[in-house]
Structures are given as C-alpha cells and as structure tokens.
Scaffold this motif. Sequence first.
Motif, PDB file in Angstrom:
ATOM      1  N   PRO A 181      -8.896  14.047  25.495  1.00  0.00           N
ATOM      2  CA  PRO A 181      -9.334  13.461  26.925  1.00  0.00           C
ATOM      3  C   PRO A 181     -10.140  12.201  26.604  1.00  0.00           C
ATOM      4  CG  PRO A 181     -10.817  15.395  25.732  1.00  0.00           C
ATOM      5  CD  PRO A 181      -9.548  15.143  24.952  1.00  0.00           C
ATOM      6  N   CYS A 182     -10.208  11.544  27.973  1.00  0.00           N
ATOM      7  CA  CYS A 182     -10.816  10.235  28.027  1.00  0.00           C
ATOM      8  C   CYS A 182     -12.391  10.558  27.918  1.00  0.00           C
ATOM      9  CB  CYS A 182     -10.491   9.772  29.556  1.00  0.00           C
ATOM     10  SG  CYS A 182     -11.225   7.987  29.672  1.00  0.00           S
ATOM     11  N   ASN A 183     -13.022   9.652  26.974  1.00  0.00           N
ATOM     12  CA  ASN A 183     -14.364   9.832  26.819  1.00  0.00           C
ATOM     13  C   ASN A 183     -14.893   8.232  27.376  1.00  0.00           C
ATOM     14  OD1 ASN A 183     -17.212   9.838  26.125  1.00  0.00           O
ATOM     15  ND2 ASN A 183     -16.533  10.463  24.051  1.00  0.00           N
ATOM     16  N   LEU A 184     -15.823   8.261  28.267  1.00  0.00           N
ATOM     17  CA  LEU A 184     -16.240   6.998  28.944  1.00  0.00           C
ATOM     18  C   LEU A 184     -17.380   6.532  28.218  1.00  0.00           C
ATOM     19  CD1 LEU A 184     -16.443   7.316  32.917  1.00  0.00           C
ATOM     20  CD2 LEU A 184     -14.673   6.321  31.488  1.00  0.00           C
ATOM     21  N   THR A 185     -18.013   7.259  27.269  1.00  0.00           N
ATOM     22  CA  THR A 185     -19.326   6.793  26.429  1.00  0.00           C
ATOM     23  C   THR A 185     -18.727   5.738  25.459  1.00  0.00           C
ATOM     24  OG1 THR A 185     -20.024   9.291  26.349  1.00  0.00           O
ATOM     25  CG2 THR A 185     -20.841   7.828  24.703  1.00  0.00           C
ATOM     26  N   GLY A 186     -19.618   4.640  25.302  1.00  0.00           N
ATOM     27  CA  GLY A 186     -19.541   3.583  24.693  1.00  0.00           C
ATOM     28  C   GLY A 186     -19.577   2.331  25.622  1.00  0.00           C
ATOM     29  N   TRP A 187     -18.740   1.150  24.972  1.00  0.00           N
ATOM     30  CA  TRP A 187     -18.636   0.048  25.765  1.00  0.00           C
ATOM     31  C   TRP A 187     -17.203  -0.427  26.110  1.00  0.00           C
ATOM     32  CZ3 TRP A 187     -22.424  -3.716  26.536  1.00  0.00           C
ATOM     33  CH2 TRP A 187     -23.466  -3.671  25.940  1.00  0.00           C
ATOM     34  N   TRP A 188     -17.256  -0.996  27.284  1.00  0.00           N
ATOM     35  CA  TRP A 188     -15.878  -1.324  27.785  1.00  0.00           C
ATOM     36  C   TRP A 188     -15.814  -2.814  28.267  1.00  0.00           C
ATOM     37  CZ3 TRP A 188     -12.280   2.421  28.182  1.00  0.00           C
ATOM     38  CH2 TRP A 188     -12.466   3.579  27.767  1.00  0.00           C
ATOM     39  N   GLU A 189     -14.644  -3.439  28.535  1.00  0.00           N
ATOM     40  CA  GLU A 189     -14.816  -4.897  28.618  1.00  0.00           C
ATOM     41  C   GLU A 189     -13.720  -5.164  29.545  1.00  0.00           C
ATOM     42  OE1 GLU A 189     -14.795  -9.627  26.863  1.00  0.00           O
ATOM     43  OE2 GLU A 189     -15.198  -7.879  25.575  1.00  0.00           O
ATOM     44  N   SER A 231     -20.180   9.367  37.901  1.00  0.00           N
ATOM     45  CA  SER A 231     -19.634  10.825  37.789  1.00  0.00           C
ATOM     46  C   SER A 231     -18.233  10.727  37.407  1.00  0.00           C
ATOM     47  CB  SER A 231     -20.046  11.662  38.844  1.00  0.00           C
ATOM     48  OG  SER A 231     -19.448  12.791  38.780  1.00  0.00           O
ATOM     49  N   GLN A 232     -17.788  11.615  36.467  1.00  0.00           N
ATOM     50  CA  GLN A 232     -16.537  11.606  35.984  1.00  0.00           C
ATOM     51  C   GLN A 232     -16.155  12.888  36.202  1.00  0.00           C
ATOM     52  OE1 GLN A 232     -16.355  10.636  31.518  1.00  0.00           O
ATOM     53  NE2 GLN A 232     -13.901  10.872  31.763  1.00  0.00           N
ATOM     54  N   CYS A 239      -8.839  10.958  33.431  1.00  0.00           N
ATOM     55  CA  CYS A 239      -9.949  11.597  34.464  1.00  0.00           C
ATOM     56  C   CYS A 239     -10.378  10.143  35.736  1.00  0.00           C
ATOM     57  CB  CYS A 239     -11.278  11.762  33.701  1.00  0.00           C
ATOM     58  SG  CYS A 239     -10.925  13.033  32.508  1.00  0.00           S
ATOM     59  N   THR A 240     -10.548  10.689  36.794  1.00  0.00           N
ATOM     60  CA  THR A 240     -11.077   9.940  37.633  1.00  0.00           C
ATOM     61  C   THR A 240     -12.519   9.858  37.567  1.00  0.00           C
ATOM     62  OG1 THR A 240     -11.148  11.639  39.574  1.00  0.00           O
ATOM     63  CG2 THR A 240      -9.336  10.324  39.161  1.00  0.00           C
ATOM     64  N   PHE A 241     -13.234   8.648  38.072  1.00  0.00           N
ATOM     65  CA  PHE A 241     -14.515   8.635  37.675  1.00  0.00           C
ATOM     66  C   PHE A 241     -15.177   7.394  39.179  1.00  0.00           C
ATOM     67  CE2 PHE A 241     -12.453   5.508  35.086  1.00  0.00           C
ATOM     68  CZ  PHE A 241     -13.320   4.331  35.391  1.00  0.00           C
ATOM     69  N   GLY A 242     -16.471   7.436  39.143  1.00  0.00           N
ATOM     70  CA  GLY A 242     -16.924   6.508  39.946  1.00  0.00           C
ATOM     71  C   GLY A 242     -18.302   6.156  39.415  1.00  0.00           C
ATOM     72  N   PHE A 302     -17.928   1.222  42.068  1.00  0.00           N
ATOM     73  CA  PHE A 302     -16.410   1.396  41.471  1.00  0.00           C
ATOM     74  C   PHE A 302     -16.218   2.552  41.579  1.00  0.00           C
ATOM     75  CE2 PHE A 302     -18.954  -2.171  39.826  1.00  0.00           C
ATOM     76  CZ  PHE A 302     -18.148  -3.198  39.254  1.00  0.00           C
ATOM     77  N   VAL A 303     -14.715   2.897  41.464  1.00  0.00           N
ATOM     78  CA  VAL A 303     -13.857   3.951  41.450  1.00  0.00           C
ATOM     79  C   VAL A 303     -12.590   3.691  40.393  1.00  0.00           C
ATOM     80  CG1 VAL A 303     -14.488   5.038  43.456  1.00  0.00           C
ATOM     81  CG2 VAL A 303     -12.548   3.727  43.785  1.00  0.00           C
ATOM     82  N   GLY A 304     -12.202   4.642  39.582  1.00  0.00           N
ATOM     83  CA  GLY A 304     -11.106   4.355  38.898  1.00  0.00           C
ATOM     84  C   GLY A 304     -10.601   5.426  38.071  1.00  0.00           C
ATOM     85  N   GLN A 305      -9.738   5.215  37.149  1.00  0.00           N
ATOM     86  CA  GLN A 305      -9.120   6.365  36.516  1.00  0.00           C
ATOM     87  C   GLN A 305      -8.847   5.928  34.971  1.00  0.00           C
ATOM     88  OE1 GLN A 305      -5.465   8.068  38.202  1.00  0.00           O
ATOM     89  NE2 GLN A 305      -5.205   9.221  36.383  1.00  0.00           N
TER      90      GLN A 305
END
Length: 112
Positions: free
Chosen positions: A1-9, A50-51, A59-62, A77-80
């Motif tokens: 599963p996708c884990n949003l925790t951490g750094w994104w660029e 929220s994810q 997963c979708t998130f915003g 922002f909204v995304g997947q």
Amino acid sequence: PCNLTGWWENDLGSKMQVFKVGNDGTFSGEYHTAVSSTKKPIQPSPLTGSQHLDEDGQCTFGFTVNWKKFSDSTAVFVGQCFNGDDGKEVLHTSWLLREKVNAEPDDWKATR
C-alpha cells in the motif's frame, strides 16, 4: 500500500514532508514550495490532509496548505498514489490556489 509518510518532491523542486498518516488516514506536515509570486521570503508552510486507505494501495488523498507565513493565499491539492513500474511510489496531483483580493468584483481573478 502507498505510504505518504516521508519526503516528496515535484517537477518544479517543491518538497513536501508528511509526518505520519494516522489509522484513519489523516495526516499533517510541511510544504516547502520552490515557486511563489510574493516578494516575501518563502518559508515552509503547514499542511493537513486525509488519505483514503484502499487495500490495493493506489490511494486517493487531499490536503490543504496555508501559506500564512509569507502570503495571503491558500492551496488545496487532490491526487492519487500509484505504484510505478520501477517499484517506486508516484503521486499525481492537481491543485487550486486562492489568493486574497480586496473587493468582491475582483473575485473572478482570485482562484487559479
């Protein structure tokens, strides 16, 4: 599963740090934008979101970013999240930015 925790660029060099995603999908963090139209120095800005925790992991998130430290604007922002062919997680997002205007007749130009 996708884990949003951490750094994104992103492609423009902006960075986002998600501190932790809770069991209910809520999260917070900081957004470090690389682009701005303000003349004030850019500073990290708080984000909350929220994810949707799907079993397939895509997963979708915003989330909302409040640029209160250097601007009178707010962005959403909204995304997947996708699991790429190379095994890395990739986020695809769309955003809206609302800038403050001084009068209602200027409302038409406040959102981009």
